[in-house]
Design a protein around this motif. Structure first.
Motif, PDB file in Angstrom:
ATOM      1  N   ASN A 188       0.839  -1.198   0.000  1.00 22.14           N
ATOM      2  CA  ASN A 188       0.000   0.000   0.000  1.00 22.14           C
ATOM      3  C   ASN A 188       0.873   1.248   0.000  1.00 22.14           C
ATOM      4  OD1 ASN A 188      -2.245   1.581   0.054  1.00 22.14           O
ATOM      5  ND2 ASN A 188      -2.757   1.192   2.195  1.00 22.14           N
ATOM      6  N   SER A 189       1.093   1.809  -1.184  1.00 20.34           N
ATOM      7  CA  SER A 189       1.888   3.036  -1.237  1.00 20.34           C
ATOM      8  C   SER A 189       1.549   3.817  -2.498  1.00 20.34           C
ATOM      9  CB  SER A 189       3.389   2.714  -1.214  1.00 20.34           C
ATOM     10  OG  SER A 189       3.750   2.018  -2.378  1.00 20.34           O
ATOM     11  N   LEU A 190       2.021   5.042  -2.506  1.00 23.00           N
ATOM     12  CA  LEU A 190       1.855   5.886  -3.685  1.00 23.00           C
ATOM     13  C   LEU A 190       3.262   6.278  -4.114  1.00 23.00           C
ATOM     14  CD1 LEU A 190      -0.375   7.228  -5.360  1.00 23.00           C
ATOM     15  CD2 LEU A 190      -0.286   9.150  -3.810  1.00 23.00           C
ATOM     16  N   PHE A 191       3.674   5.819  -5.286  1.00 26.85           N
ATOM     17  CA  PHE A 191       5.025   6.112  -5.764  1.00 26.85           C
ATOM     18  C   PHE A 191       4.995   7.255  -6.769  1.00 26.85           C
ATOM     19  CE2 PHE A 191       8.800   3.594  -4.713  1.00 26.85           C
ATOM     20  CZ  PHE A 191       8.271   2.922  -3.622  1.00 26.85           C
ATOM     21  N   VAL A 192       5.913   8.185  -6.552  1.00 29.18           N
ATOM     22  CA  VAL A 192       6.057   9.311  -7.481  1.00 29.18           C
ATOM     23  C   VAL A 192       7.476   9.207  -8.039  1.00 29.18           C
ATOM     24  CG1 VAL A 192       5.923  11.814  -7.725  1.00 29.18           C
ATOM     25  CG2 VAL A 192       4.573  10.671  -5.937  1.00 29.18           C
ATOM     26  N   ASP A 193       7.609   8.818  -9.295  1.00 33.14           N
ATOM     27  CA  ASP A 193       8.926   8.626  -9.909  1.00 33.14           C
ATOM     28  C   ASP A 193       9.155   9.758 -10.910  1.00 33.14           C
ATOM     29  OD1 ASP A 193      11.148   7.905 -11.332  1.00 33.14           O
ATOM     30  OD2 ASP A 193      10.524   5.847 -11.722  1.00 33.14           O
ATOM     31  N   ILE A 194      10.035  10.672 -10.524  1.00 36.08           N
ATOM     32  CA  ILE A 194      10.298  11.834 -11.392  1.00 36.08           C
ATOM     33  C   ILE A 194      11.607  11.579 -12.136  1.00 36.08           C
ATOM     34  CG2 ILE A 194      10.569  14.337 -11.462  1.00 36.08           C
ATOM     35  CD1 ILE A 194       9.251  14.352  -8.611  1.00 36.08           C
ATOM     36  N   GLY A 195      11.507  11.256 -13.391  1.00 33.68           N
ATOM     37  CA  GLY A 195      12.689  10.898 -14.172  1.00 33.68           C
ATOM     38  C   GLY A 195      13.123  12.044 -15.067  1.00 33.68           C
ATOM     39  N   ASP A 200       5.955   9.700 -13.196  1.00 33.65           N
ATOM     40  CA  ASP A 200       4.912   8.679 -13.068  1.00 33.65           C
ATOM     41  C   ASP A 200       4.416   8.645 -11.645  1.00 33.65           C
ATOM     42  OD1 ASP A 200       5.019   6.932 -15.705  1.00 33.65           O
ATOM     43  OD2 ASP A 200       7.064   7.439 -15.164  1.00 33.65           O
ATOM     44  N   VAL A 201       3.117   8.764 -11.485  1.00 35.35           N
ATOM     45  CA  VAL A 201       2.526   8.661 -10.147  1.00 35.35           C
ATOM     46  C   VAL A 201       1.678   7.403 -10.162  1.00 35.35           C
ATOM     47  CG1 VAL A 201       1.205   9.863  -8.384  1.00 35.35           C
ATOM     48  CG2 VAL A 201       2.432  11.178 -10.102  1.00 35.35           C
ATOM     49  N   CYS A 202       1.868   6.550  -9.165  1.00 30.19           N
ATOM     50  CA  CYS A 202       1.237   5.234  -9.261  1.00 30.19           C
ATOM     51  C   CYS A 202       0.835   4.693  -7.892  1.00 30.19           C
ATOM     52  CB  CYS A 202       2.252   4.287  -9.911  1.00 30.19           C
ATOM     53  SG  CYS A 202       1.554   2.704 -10.319  1.00 30.19           S
ATOM     54  N   LEU A 203      -0.382   4.193  -7.839  1.00 24.60           N
ATOM     55  CA  LEU A 203      -0.861   3.495  -6.643  1.00 24.60           C
ATOM     56  C   LEU A 203      -0.318   2.073  -6.681  1.00 24.60           C
ATOM     57  CD1 LEU A 203      -4.739   4.019  -6.448  1.00 24.60           C
ATOM     58  CD2 LEU A 203      -3.051   4.630  -4.710  1.00 24.60           C
ATOM     59  N   ILE A 204       0.312   1.643  -5.598  1.00 24.16           N
ATOM     60  CA  ILE A 204       0.823   0.272  -5.536  1.00 24.16           C
ATOM     61  C   ILE A 204       0.051  -0.422  -4.419  1.00 24.16           C
ATOM     62  CG2 ILE A 204       2.869  -1.170  -5.174  1.00 24.16           C
ATOM     63  CD1 ILE A 204       3.329   0.623  -7.508  1.00 24.16           C
ATOM     64  N   GLN A 205      -0.753  -1.397  -4.769  1.00 24.42           N
ATOM     65  CA  GLN A 205      -1.567  -2.041  -3.728  1.00 24.42           C
ATOM     66  C   GLN A 205      -1.517  -3.570  -3.822  1.00 24.42           C
ATOM     67  OE1 GLN A 205      -5.274   0.511  -3.753  1.00 24.42           O
ATOM     68  NE2 GLN A 205      -4.275   1.247  -1.893  1.00 24.42           N
ATOM     69  N   SER A 210      -3.055  -1.079 -12.614  1.00 22.42           N
ATOM     70  CA  SER A 210      -3.866  -1.043 -13.832  1.00 22.42           C
ATOM     71  C   SER A 210      -3.794   0.380 -14.388  1.00 22.42           C
ATOM     72  CB  SER A 210      -5.310  -1.396 -13.501  1.00 22.42           C
ATOM     73  OG  SER A 210      -5.874  -0.322 -12.786  1.00 22.42           O
ATOM     74  N   ARG A 211      -4.418   0.591 -15.513  1.00 26.10           N
ATOM     75  CA  ARG A 211      -4.415   1.908 -16.144  1.00 26.10           C
ATOM     76  C   ARG A 211      -4.939   2.990 -15.168  1.00 26.10           C
ATOM     77  NH1 ARG A 211      -3.146   3.052 -21.152  1.00 26.10           N
ATOM     78  NH2 ARG A 211      -2.593   0.906 -21.546  1.00 26.10           N
ATOM     79  N   ASP A 212      -5.956   2.625 -14.389  1.00 22.54           N
ATOM     80  CA  ASP A 212      -6.564   3.600 -13.472  1.00 22.54           C
ATOM     81  C   ASP A 212      -5.704   3.891 -12.248  1.00 22.54           C
ATOM     82  OD1 ASP A 212      -8.678   3.839 -15.071  1.00 22.54           O
ATOM     83  OD2 ASP A 212     -10.030   2.563 -13.894  1.00 22.54           O
ATOM     84  N   ASP A 213      -4.703   3.054 -12.023  1.00 21.23           N
ATOM     85  CA  ASP A 213      -3.875   3.230 -10.828  1.00 21.23           C
ATOM     86  C   ASP A 213      -2.708   4.183 -11.077  1.00 21.23           C
ATOM     87  OD1 ASP A 213      -5.348   1.358  -9.421  1.00 21.23           O
ATOM     88  OD2 ASP A 213      -4.123  -0.301 -10.143  1.00 21.23           O
ATOM     89  N   GLN A 214      -2.579   4.679 -12.292  1.00 15.85           N
ATOM     90  CA  GLN A 214      -1.359   5.412 -12.600  1.00 15.85           C
ATOM     91  C   GLN A 214      -1.622   6.602 -13.516  1.00 15.85           C
ATOM     92  OE1 GLN A 214       1.024   2.620 -14.863  1.00 15.85           O
ATOM     93  NE2 GLN A 214      -0.814   1.396 -15.046  1.00 15.85           N
ATOM     94  N   ILE A 215      -0.802   7.603 -13.297  1.00 17.88           N
ATOM     95  CA  ILE A 215      -0.882   8.769 -14.174  1.00 17.88           C
ATOM     96  C   ILE A 215       0.540   9.103 -14.596  1.00 17.88           C
ATOM     97  CG2 ILE A 215      -1.516  11.217 -14.332  1.00 17.88           C
ATOM     98  CD1 ILE A 215      -3.739  10.651 -12.304  1.00 17.88           C
ATOM     99  N   CYS A 216       0.742   9.176 -15.902  1.00 20.57           N
ATOM    100  CA  CYS A 216       2.071   9.481 -16.435  1.00 20.57           C
ATOM    101  C   CYS A 216       2.025  10.892 -17.014  1.00 20.57           C
ATOM    102  CB  CYS A 216       2.423   8.462 -17.514  1.00 20.57           C
ATOM    103  SG  CYS A 216       3.954   8.864 -18.341  1.00 20.57           S
ATOM    104  N   ILE A 217       2.924  11.719 -16.549  1.00 19.71           N
ATOM    105  CA  ILE A 217       2.937  13.117 -16.986  1.00 19.71           C
ATOM    106  C   ILE A 217       4.210  13.345 -17.796  1.00 19.71           C
ATOM    107  CG2 ILE A 217       2.969  15.509 -16.143  1.00 19.71           C
ATOM    108  CD1 ILE A 217       1.899  14.094 -13.440  1.00 19.71           C
ATOM    109  N   ALA A 218       4.046  13.843 -19.010  1.00 18.87           N
ATOM    110  CA  ALA A 218       5.219  14.058 -19.877  1.00 18.87           C
ATOM    111  C   ALA A 218       5.900  15.370 -19.494  1.00 18.87           C
ATOM    112  CB  ALA A 218       4.800  14.064 -21.341  1.00 18.87           C
ATOM    113  N   PHE A 219       6.189  15.501 -18.227  1.00 18.02           N
ATOM    114  CA  PHE A 219       6.894  16.691 -17.723  1.00 18.02           C
ATOM    115  C   PHE A 219       7.766  16.207 -16.575  1.00 18.02           C
ATOM    116  CE2 PHE A 219       7.903  20.458 -15.486  1.00 18.02           C
ATOM    117  CZ  PHE A 219       7.766  21.520 -16.357  1.00 18.02           C
ATOM    118  N   ALA A 220       9.082  16.326 -16.761  1.00 22.05           N
ATOM    119  CA  ALA A 220      10.007  15.873 -15.712  1.00 22.05           C
ATOM    120  C   ALA A 220      11.309  16.665 -15.866  1.00 22.05           C
ATOM    121  CB  ALA A 220      10.216  14.366 -15.826  1.00 22.05           C
ATOM    122  N   GLY A 221      12.429  16.040 -15.499  1.00 23.40           N
ATOM    123  CA  GLY A 221      13.707  16.763 -15.466  1.00 23.40           C
ATOM    124  C   GLY A 221      14.049  17.464 -16.778  1.00 23.40           C
TER     125      GLY A 221
END
Ligand SMILES: Nc1ncnc2c1ncn2[C@@H]1O[C@H](COP(=O)(O)OP(=O)(O)OP(=O)(O)O)[C@@H](O)[C@H]1O
Ligand SMILES: [Mg+2]
Length: 378
Positions: A188-195, A200-205, A210-221
């Motif tokens: 049970n966690s929420l991972f925010v991976d800023i590459g 990528d922000v993702c629910l890990i349970q 699944s597709r609904d558990d994650q949001i990928c944003i094309a904005f990072a470093g």
């Protein structure tokens, strides 16, 4: 990890029964592979071994030596250089980054990069290599197929698993799993991976997101670098500062939160040293990242079940290179608390952030059942 968490073989991939091709005399090497836009990490050992034999972080870049380079300039007169060697020789090579925005953009360069890694893992070229490879959380089938294509002829079998899940698996402290107060990040966690390419922000349970558990944003470093460079060009026209230098300036001075002034940065322009005041430029660019990520975070928190959300709020983990931005954990945590979320706790994955995805991949490789590996065929 439980076997239930592993991926089912994809029906469009050629999957051959293991028993038909396994040569019992061939050594098997297990590989955990984080193929990043900026940096890749590879961990490997022989199947059954307890120690990791190879642990390497390699910039994801291939350098093709330019025509007409005098003998002896490039060590061994090589025609292709990889990673740090390619970057060091930037004057004499055409640099190609195989990935853009987290997915393969230059398949030939990616294939060369994979072959280079294979030699690192198995210099003899005789072992059977099985690699778990991380893929961006929202990777479409085409992006996955491209990775399999690059792996063909390099790795014998692969398993593609979403990167945020692998990050959680790598970050998990297996020695503490039996402790009653340890909150397992895989559960049970929420991972925010800023590459570099994506955040990528993702629910890990406990299961593959699944597709609904994650949001990928094309904005990072890389996008922060773009904002900083555009602002430097506006403030100091004709400065000639390269993107690589902008990135180094960002990494040295990045922060989020209230604007810090002055932040004087020394740069060389036209051979002369100059001090530029970049406090506001850097702060605004980094705060833009925060503004882009925050709504994704709250959207996913809303999607978590009411039974799990209180514990989830205690287990928000920031990883990837962007986790090094000063204050990112405290500013995010304060914003959540100010918005009324119940006792949020945001933590940084820590200095080992570069290895977590590969470590998770390596753990998954060790846990994979024989029939879960997919053969990649030329
Ligand atoms: N101290 C720092 N401050 C700000 N940004 C940083 C810092 N250190 C590293 N970064 C940035 O982190 C990014 C690289 O992160 P990471 O190595 O996680 O990316 P990646 O895994 O290769 O990319 P992706 O996950 O998008 O495929 C780069 O933009 C880099 O400049
Ligand atoms: Mg990454």
């Amino acid at each position: 990890m439980t076997t239930a968490t592993l991926e089912k073989p994809n029906s469009s991939t050629p999957v051959v029964s293991a028993a038909t091709v396994r040569k019992p005399d061939r050594k098997v090497n297990l590989v955990g592979f984080d193929l990043g836009t900026n940096k890749s990490c590879i961990l490997a050992s022989q199947a059954g071994a307890t120690d990791i034999a190879l642990s390497k972080i390699v910039p994801t870049v291939v350098g093709y030596v330019k025509d007409g380079i005098v003998d002896g300039i490039i060590a061994g007169n090589a025609s292709i250089l990889y990673g740090e060697d390619a970057l060091k020789n930037f004057l004499h090579v055409n640099l190609v980054a195989p990935l853009e925005n987290g997915v393969v953009a230059h398949p030939e360069a990616a294939g060369d990069f994979f072959r280079h890694l294979r030699i690192l893992v198995d210099p003899s070229g005789t072992a059977e290599l099985r690699a778990v490879i991380g893929v961006p959380a929202n990777a479409e089938e085409e992006a996955r197929e491209n990775i399999r294509g690059c792996a063909a002829g390099v790795f014998d079998r692969v398993l593609l698993i979403p990167e945020p899940f692998l990050a959680a698996l790598g970050y998990r402290d297996d020695s503490r799993l039996n402790q009653p107060n340890y909150v397992d990040p895989v559960t049970n966690s929420l991972f925010v991976d800023i590459g570099g390419g994506t955040s990528d922000v993702c629910l890990i349970q406990g299961y593959f997101p699944s597709r609904d558990d994650q949001i990928c944003i094309a904005f990072a470093g890389d996008a922060i670098d773009g904002l900083i460079q555009a602002e430097i060009n506006r403030l100091y026209p004709g400065n000639g500062i390269s993107r690589q230098t902008v990135r180094e300036i960002k990494e040295a001075h990045s922060y989020v939160g209230a604007i810090r002034k002055p932040t004087d940065v020394k740069v060389i322009i036209g051979g002369k040293a100059r001090m530029l005041e970049l406090g506001e430029t850097i702060g605004q660019a980094c705060n833009t990242l925060l503004d882009r990520i925050y709504p994704a975070l709250t959207t996913l928190i809303t999607r978590a079940s009411s039974d799990s959300v209180v514990q989830l709020l205690q287990n928000i983990v920031i990883t990837g290179g962007g986790s090094q931005i000063r204050g990112i954990d405290t500013v995010l945590q304060k914003r959540l608390a100010d918005d009324g979320y119940e006792a949020p706790k945001v933590r940084l994955a820590g200095q080992d952030y570069k290895r977590y995805v590969a470590m998770g991949a390596y753990k998954a490789a060790r846990a994979a059942r024989e029939n879960q590996w997919q053969h990649v065929l030329d």
